[in-house]
Design an enzyme around this catalytic site. Structure first.
Site, PDB file in Angstrom:
ATOM      1  N   GLY A  82      33.662  44.082  56.877  1.00  0.00           N
ATOM      2  CA  GLY A  82      33.348  42.735  56.423  1.00  0.00           C
ATOM      3  C   GLY A  82      32.962  42.655  54.959  1.00  0.00           C
ATOM      4  N   TYR A 120      44.286  38.834  53.400  1.00  0.00           N
ATOM      5  CA  TYR A 120      44.373  37.632  52.581  1.00  0.00           C
ATOM      6  C   TYR A 120      44.881  36.444  53.399  1.00  0.00           C
ATOM      7  CZ  TYR A 120      43.711  40.911  48.746  1.00  0.00           C
ATOM      8  OH  TYR A 120      43.216  41.881  47.917  1.00  0.00           O
ATOM      9  N   GLU A 155      41.437  40.747  39.136  1.00  0.00           N
ATOM     10  CA  GLU A 155      42.274  41.903  38.784  1.00  0.00           C
ATOM     11  C   GLU A 155      42.184  42.988  39.855  1.00  0.00           C
ATOM     12  OE1 GLU A 155      44.873  44.347  36.626  1.00  0.00           O
ATOM     13  OE2 GLU A 155      44.439  42.222  36.342  1.00  0.00           O
ATOM     14  N   ASN A 200      51.321  46.788  50.780  1.00  0.00           N
ATOM     15  CA  ASN A 200      49.931  46.872  51.222  1.00  0.00           C
ATOM     16  C   ASN A 200      49.686  45.882  52.366  1.00  0.00           C
ATOM     17  OD1 ASN A 200      47.186  47.109  51.508  1.00  0.00           O
ATOM     18  ND2 ASN A 200      46.758  47.054  49.310  1.00  0.00           N
ATOM     19  N   TYR A 205      44.855  54.974  45.224  1.00  0.00           N
ATOM     20  CA  TYR A 205      45.264  54.221  46.415  1.00  0.00           C
ATOM     21  C   TYR A 205      46.614  53.540  46.197  1.00  0.00           C
ATOM     22  CZ  TYR A 205      45.287  50.606  50.007  1.00  0.00           C
ATOM     23  OH  TYR A 205      45.652  49.781  51.038  1.00  0.00           O
ATOM     24  N   GLU A 206      46.825  53.003  44.999  1.00  0.00           N
ATOM     25  CA  GLU A 206      48.063  52.290  44.687  1.00  0.00           C
ATOM     26  C   GLU A 206      49.171  53.212  44.195  1.00  0.00           C
ATOM     27  OE1 GLU A 206      46.782  49.196  41.967  1.00  0.00           O
ATOM     28  OE2 GLU A 206      46.117  47.935  43.630  1.00  0.00           O
ATOM     29  N   SER A 239      35.389  40.558  52.669  1.00  0.00           N
ATOM     30  CA  SER A 239      35.189  39.118  52.878  1.00  0.00           C
ATOM     31  C   SER A 239      33.958  38.626  52.133  1.00  0.00           C
ATOM     32  CB  SER A 239      35.038  38.803  54.369  1.00  0.00           C
ATOM     33  OG  SER A 239      36.221  39.095  55.053  1.00  0.00           O
TER      34      SER A 239
END
Length: 164
Positions: free
Chosen positions: A102, A138, A90, A131, A33-34, A105
């Site tokens: 959800g 956040y 991390e 991202n 994904y990164e 969260s």
């Protein structure tokens, strides 16, 4: 330990030593994904040693109807300013098809409950600047972006050179 998520079918469970293959699979998922797949050098053996022998970090696995869908990995660090240990998150990762339900969260809520229980004053993490979805998430939970800090890293080669 299983945590109470309040959502039927969604479970968060502390990882156990026999989960190292699953944890590595999830690490490879977040690396993909990164766009950092080439940087993963962890093995099942190194994860076992670090997580369950040296207790360097904690992992909580996320399941939807008994299907592994994500994880979070955190460890304790220390702040001289607060005089207390803190949590460094991390990784918080869910496979794409399980986002926007959800679950993220709830995962952060559980981590916050752990923090309160352990007397932690802060939870810190980093997020890649591209991202946008995560950055917006956040922001919604009132996390503060600390743009005044510059992240630095010594990689293995630089550590060895400096140690000479």
């Amino acid at each position: 330990m299983e945590y109470n998520t309040g959502i039927k079918g969604f479970k968060l469970i502390d990882a156990m030593p026999n989960d190292c293959e699953k944890i590595l699979e999830l690490i490879e998922g977040i690396a993909k994904y990164e766009k950092m797949e080439d940087e993963v050098i962890a093995t099942k053996e190194s994860l076992y040693d670090s997580l369950f022998v040296k207790n360097a970090a904690k992992v909580i696995l996320a399941y939807e109807n008994d299907l592994l869908i994500g994880y979070m990995l955190y460890f304790y660090n220390f702040s001289t300013f607060t005089g207390c240990r803190n949590i460094y998150l991390e990784d918080l990762f869910l496979y794409e098809e399980y986002r926007h339900k959800g679950y993220g969260s709830i995962m952060l809520k559980i981590l916050s409950q752990i923090a309160v229980l352990k007397g932690v004053k802060r939870i810190d993490w980093v997020c890649l600047d591209w991202n946008r979805n995560s950055l917006e998430f956040y922001k919604k939970i009132n996390a503060k972006a600390l743009g005044f800090w510059v992240l630095h890293r010594l990689d293995e080669e630089a550590i060895k050179k400096l140690a000479e």
